[in-house]
Design an enzyme around this catalytic site. Sequence first.
Site, PDB file in Angstrom:
ATOM      1  N   GLU A 275      -0.870   0.534   4.885  1.00 13.36           N
ATOM      2  CA  GLU A 275      -0.356  -0.536   4.019  1.00 13.36           C
ATOM      3  C   GLU A 275      -1.084  -1.852   4.302  1.00 13.36           C
ATOM      4  O   GLU A 275      -1.482  -2.567   3.375  1.00 13.36           O
ATOM      5  CB  GLU A 275       1.148  -0.700   4.264  1.00 13.36           C
ATOM      6  CG  GLU A 275       1.814  -1.743   3.403  1.00 13.36           C
ATOM      7  CD  GLU A 275       3.299  -1.835   3.680  1.00 13.36           C
ATOM      8  OE1 GLU A 275       4.055  -1.883   2.700  1.00 13.36           O
ATOM      9  OE2 GLU A 275       3.700  -1.869   4.875  1.00 13.36           O
TER      10      GLU A 275
ATOM     11  N   ARG B 127       2.141   1.991   8.029  1.00 14.85           N
ATOM     12  CA  ARG B 127       2.045   0.526   8.007  1.00 14.85           C
ATOM     13  C   ARG B 127       0.607   0.067   8.209  1.00 14.85           C
ATOM     14  O   ARG B 127       0.189  -0.953   7.661  1.00 14.85           O
ATOM     15  CB  ARG B 127       2.955  -0.113   9.057  1.00 14.85           C
ATOM     16  CG  ARG B 127       4.436   0.049   8.763  1.00 14.85           C
ATOM     17  CD  ARG B 127       4.817  -0.565   7.403  1.00 14.85           C
ATOM     18  NE  ARG B 127       6.171  -0.265   7.022  1.00 14.85           N
ATOM     19  CZ  ARG B 127       6.545   0.696   6.182  1.00 14.85           C
ATOM     20  NH1 ARG B 127       5.656   1.467   5.622  1.00 14.85           N
ATOM     21  NH2 ARG B 127       7.807   0.882   5.889  1.00 14.85           N
TER      22      ARG B 127
ATOM     23  N   SER C 168     -18.866  -0.955  12.154  1.00 19.77           N
ATOM     24  CA  SER C 168     -18.975   0.393  12.697  1.00 19.77           C
ATOM     25  C   SER C 168     -17.638   0.846  13.270  1.00 19.77           C
ATOM     26  O   SER C 168     -16.924   0.068  13.901  1.00 19.77           O
ATOM     27  CB  SER C 168     -20.032   0.423  13.803  1.00 19.77           C
ATOM     28  OG  SER C 168     -20.049   1.683  14.431  1.00 19.77           O
TER      29      SER C 168
END
Length: 148
Positions: A93, A90, A116
């Site tokens: 995603e 997830r 960073s």
Amino acid sequence: MPAIDKEEAGQIVNDARIEQGLTWRELAQHIDKPLVWTVAALLGKHPVPRESAQAIVEKLGLADDVITALARQPYRIADVDLATDPTVYRFHEALDVYGQALKELIHEEFGDGIMSAINFNVDFAKHEDPQGDRIVVTFNGKFLPYQW
């Protein structure tokens, strides 16, 4: 006896933590380190300062070889199998959907550069909500301008 590696040390720590009914938060507080950093470090993604590793090993009643393994510099490589875990997936995603938008906003707000992941903090919180509890993850990275 051969030395244990960081991954094995992480499993030993996690098993002992669960067996003793301790939370990750309790371990982080015990060594006075940030929660998410502590979990990542104890699972092998960061070198754990020797004094912190010693404190964890003593709290959990583990062998000294765990200290050595936790203190080692890790290899930070992508784990293809981990990427298929539903929770981890997830995050992939979310970055697939919002990554380009976040990149555009970084460039618009800061200029040509990146966030960073070395000079970086991450925080995790639970936000109670009547429609279902919410997960709050905050990435806080220093802006690094490209220098030509």
